[in-house]
Write a protein that holds these residues in place. Sequence first.
Motif, PDB file in Angstrom:
ATOM      1  N   TYR A   1       0.828  -1.205   0.000  1.00  0.00           N
ATOM      2  CA  TYR A   1       0.000   0.000   0.000  1.00  0.00           C
ATOM      3  C   TYR A   1       0.868   1.264   0.000  1.00  0.00           C
ATOM      4  O   TYR A   1       0.534   2.258  -0.635  1.00  0.00           O
ATOM      5  CB  TYR A   1      -0.948   0.008   1.208  1.00  0.00           C
ATOM      6  N   HIS A   2       1.979   1.205   0.720  1.00  0.00           N
ATOM      7  CA  HIS A   2       2.878   2.362   0.757  1.00  0.00           C
ATOM      8  C   HIS A   2       3.591   2.549  -0.575  1.00  0.00           C
ATOM      9  O   HIS A   2       3.762   3.686  -1.040  1.00  0.00           O
ATOM     10  CB  HIS A   2       3.886   2.217   1.895  1.00  0.00           C
ATOM     11  N   LEU A   3       3.985   1.457  -1.212  1.00  0.00           N
ATOM     12  CA  LEU A   3       4.615   1.569  -2.529  1.00  0.00           C
ATOM     13  C   LEU A   3       3.611   2.115  -3.540  1.00  0.00           C
ATOM     14  O   LEU A   3       3.931   3.035  -4.310  1.00  0.00           O
ATOM     15  CB  LEU A   3       5.164   0.219  -2.989  1.00  0.00           C
ATOM     16  N   LEU A   4       2.398   1.586  -3.533  1.00  0.00           N
ATOM     17  CA  LEU A   4       1.370   2.084  -4.458  1.00  0.00           C
ATOM     18  C   LEU A   4       1.056   3.550  -4.205  1.00  0.00           C
ATOM     19  O   LEU A   4       0.861   4.326  -5.144  1.00  0.00           O
ATOM     20  CB  LEU A   4       0.106   1.227  -4.367  1.00  0.00           C
ATOM     21  N   ALA A   5       1.043   3.970  -2.939  1.00  0.00           N
ATOM     22  CA  ALA A   5       0.811   5.380  -2.623  1.00  0.00           C
ATOM     23  C   ALA A   5       1.935   6.243  -3.188  1.00  0.00           C
ATOM     24  O   ALA A   5       1.684   7.333  -3.722  1.00  0.00           O
ATOM     25  CB  ALA A   5       0.679   5.581  -1.117  1.00  0.00           C
ATOM     26  N   ALA A   6       3.165   5.760  -3.109  1.00  0.00           N
ATOM     27  CA  ALA A   6       4.299   6.507  -3.669  1.00  0.00           C
ATOM     28  C   ALA A   6       4.174   6.646  -5.185  1.00  0.00           C
ATOM     29  O   ALA A   6       4.662   7.611  -5.769  1.00  0.00           O
ATOM     30  CB  ALA A   6       5.618   5.815  -3.302  1.00  0.00           C
ATOM     31  N   LEU A   7       3.471   5.686  -5.802  1.00  0.00           N
ATOM     32  CA  LEU A   7       3.252   5.738  -7.254  1.00  0.00           C
ATOM     33  C   LEU A   7       2.074   6.633  -7.621  1.00  0.00           C
ATOM     34  O   LEU A   7       1.822   6.876  -8.799  1.00  0.00           O
ATOM     35  CB  LEU A   7       3.013   4.330  -7.809  1.00  0.00           C
ATOM     36  N   GLY A   8       1.337   7.111  -6.614  1.00  0.00           N
ATOM     37  CA  GLY A   8       0.215   8.015  -6.878  1.00  0.00           C
ATOM     38  C   GLY A   8      -1.146   7.407  -6.651  1.00  0.00           C
ATOM     39  O   GLY A   8      -2.165   8.061  -6.881  1.00  0.00           O
ATOM     40  N   PHE A   9      -1.200   6.161  -6.185  1.00  0.00           N
ATOM     41  CA  PHE A   9      -2.487   5.530  -5.921  1.00  0.00           C
ATOM     42  C   PHE A   9      -3.030   6.040  -4.595  1.00  0.00           C
ATOM     43  O   PHE A   9      -2.348   6.002  -3.581  1.00  0.00           O
ATOM     44  CB  PHE A   9      -2.348   4.014  -5.875  1.00  0.00           C
ATOM     45  N   GLY A  10      -4.263   6.533  -4.611  1.00  0.00           N
ATOM     46  CA  GLY A  10      -4.848   7.063  -3.390  1.00  0.00           C
ATOM     47  C   GLY A  10      -6.353   7.070  -3.439  1.00  0.00           C
ATOM     48  O   GLY A  10      -6.971   6.483  -4.345  1.00  0.00           O
ATOM     49  N   PRO A  11      -6.975   7.741  -2.477  1.00  0.00           N
ATOM     50  CA  PRO A  11      -8.440   7.764  -2.367  1.00  0.00           C
ATOM     51  C   PRO A  11      -9.137   8.279  -3.624  1.00  0.00           C
ATOM     52  O   PRO A  11     -10.239   7.836  -3.941  1.00  0.00           O
ATOM     53  CB  PRO A  11      -8.696   8.691  -1.178  1.00  0.00           C
ATOM     54  N   ASP A  12      -8.503   9.195  -4.349  1.00  0.00           N
ATOM     55  CA  ASP A  12      -9.133   9.722  -5.565  1.00  0.00           C
ATOM     56  C   ASP A  12      -9.333   8.626  -6.601  1.00  0.00           C
ATOM     57  O   ASP A  12     -10.341   8.604  -7.302  1.00  0.00           O
ATOM     58  CB  ASP A  12      -8.317  10.882  -6.149  1.00  0.00           C
ATOM     59  N   MET A  13      -8.389   7.696  -6.698  1.00  0.00           N
ATOM     60  CA  MET A  13      -8.548   6.592  -7.655  1.00  0.00           C
ATOM     61  C   MET A  13      -9.623   5.627  -7.201  1.00  0.00           C
ATOM     62  O   MET A  13     -10.389   5.127  -8.020  1.00  0.00           O
ATOM     63  CB  MET A  13      -7.221   5.887  -7.878  1.00  0.00           C
ATOM     64  N   LEU A  14      -9.678   5.369  -5.906  1.00  0.00           N
ATOM     65  CA  LEU A  14     -10.749   4.499  -5.402  1.00  0.00           C
ATOM     66  C   LEU A  14     -12.110   5.122  -5.679  1.00  0.00           C
ATOM     67  O   LEU A  14     -13.055   4.414  -6.028  1.00  0.00           O
ATOM     68  CB  LEU A  14     -10.562   4.235  -3.906  1.00  0.00           C
ATOM     69  N   ALA A  15     -12.200   6.444  -5.535  1.00  0.00           N
ATOM     70  CA  ALA A  15     -13.457   7.137  -5.836  1.00  0.00           C
ATOM     71  C   ALA A  15     -13.825   6.970  -7.304  1.00  0.00           C
ATOM     72  O   ALA A  15     -15.011   6.940  -7.643  1.00  0.00           O
ATOM     73  CB  ALA A  15     -13.349   8.618  -5.467  1.00  0.00           C
ATOM     74  N   ARG A  16     -12.815   6.847  -8.169  1.00  0.00           N
ATOM     75  CA  ARG A  16     -13.046   6.614  -9.602  1.00  0.00           C
ATOM     76  C   ARG A  16     -13.190   5.127  -9.920  1.00  0.00           C
ATOM     77  O   ARG A  16     -13.294   4.736 -11.077  1.00  0.00           O
ATOM     78  CB  ARG A  16     -11.886   7.205 -10.425  1.00  0.00           C
ATOM     79  N   ARG A  17     -13.180   4.292  -8.860  1.00  0.00           N
ATOM     80  CA  ARG A  17     -13.339   2.831  -8.981  1.00  0.00           C
ATOM     81  C   ARG A  17     -12.173   2.194  -9.731  1.00  0.00           C
ATOM     82  O   ARG A  17     -12.341   1.246 -10.496  1.00  0.00           O
ATOM     83  CB  ARG A  17     -14.679   2.448  -9.618  1.00  0.00           C
ATOM     84  N   ILE A  18     -10.956   2.718  -9.485  1.00  0.00           N
ATOM     85  CA  ILE A  18      -9.740   2.162 -10.060  1.00  0.00           C
ATOM     86  C   ILE A  18      -8.899   1.614  -8.917  1.00  0.00           C
ATOM     87  O   ILE A  18      -8.691   2.288  -7.911  1.00  0.00           O
ATOM     88  CB  ILE A  18      -8.956   3.226 -10.849  1.00  0.00           C
ATOM     89  N   GLY A  19      -8.435   0.391  -9.080  1.00  0.00           N
ATOM     90  CA  GLY A  19      -7.630  -0.235  -8.039  1.00  0.00           C
ATOM     91  C   GLY A  19      -6.519  -1.073  -8.632  1.00  0.00           C
ATOM     92  O   GLY A  19      -6.150  -0.911  -9.799  1.00  0.00           O
ATOM     93  N   PHE A  20      -6.015  -1.966  -7.820  1.00  0.00           N
ATOM     94  CA  PHE A  20      -4.990  -2.916  -8.226  1.00  0.00           C
ATOM     95  C   PHE A  20      -5.387  -4.292  -7.741  1.00  0.00           C
ATOM     96  O   PHE A  20      -6.061  -4.416  -6.716  1.00  0.00           O
ATOM     97  CB  PHE A  20      -3.630  -2.548  -7.616  1.00  0.00           C
ATOM     98  N   ALA A  21      -4.961  -5.315  -8.444  1.00  0.00           N
ATOM     99  CA  ALA A  21      -5.207  -6.693  -8.020  1.00  0.00           C
ATOM    100  C   ALA A  21      -3.937  -7.502  -8.226  1.00  0.00           C
ATOM    101  O   ALA A  21      -3.365  -7.490  -9.323  1.00  0.00           O
ATOM    102  CB  ALA A  21      -6.354  -7.308  -8.818  1.00  0.00           C
ATOM    103  N   ASP A  22      -3.490  -8.181  -7.181  1.00  0.00           N
ATOM    104  CA  ASP A  22      -2.350  -9.088  -7.311  1.00  0.00           C
ATOM    105  C   ASP A  22      -2.827 -10.357  -7.995  1.00  0.00           C
ATOM    106  O   ASP A  22      -3.845 -10.931  -7.615  1.00  0.00           O
ATOM    107  CB  ASP A  22      -1.778  -9.435  -5.937  1.00  0.00           C
TER     108      ASP A  22
END
Length: 147
Positions: free
Chosen positions: A37-58
């Motif tokens: 989660y910290h690495l993804l946050a450093a890449l710019g992933f945050g609450p705004d993307m979740l609000a846009r229904r964009i995420g990541f899946a391993d």
Amino acid sequence: MSGEIECYRGVVHPWLCDAMGHMTTRHYIAMFDDGSYHLLAALGFGPDMLARRIGFADVNLNTSFKAELAAGDLIVVSGRVEKIGGKSMITRYTMRNLASGDVAADLVATTVQFDLSARRAIEVLPEIRANALRLFPEAEIAAGSMD
């Protein structure tokens, strides 16, 4: 280490250990997951993307256990992007014993950018890709998805 960022710090508590006194595998994975989660946050992933229904899946995790950890050990997890494809990226997380510097475990993850509404992989967002290449210029750029 060069080319990595710190993603997590923790301590091995007695309740994280098995009957033999070693941290159990499920807790290694939890710590790596927290670090992701910290690495993804450093890449710019945050609450705004979740609000846009964009995420990541391993879609693939490969863990190598290299040294045992016991109650009281302090650990630090670092991570980096190794490869970026069209819809996915490969990240590596390294867990070290803080006192000895020994590598306790490595986890390599293949992760896809994911449309949470459509439930399918999508192209890695340009801002995520740009941040990954800025933070990890040695990352390999692949032509397409790696899953």
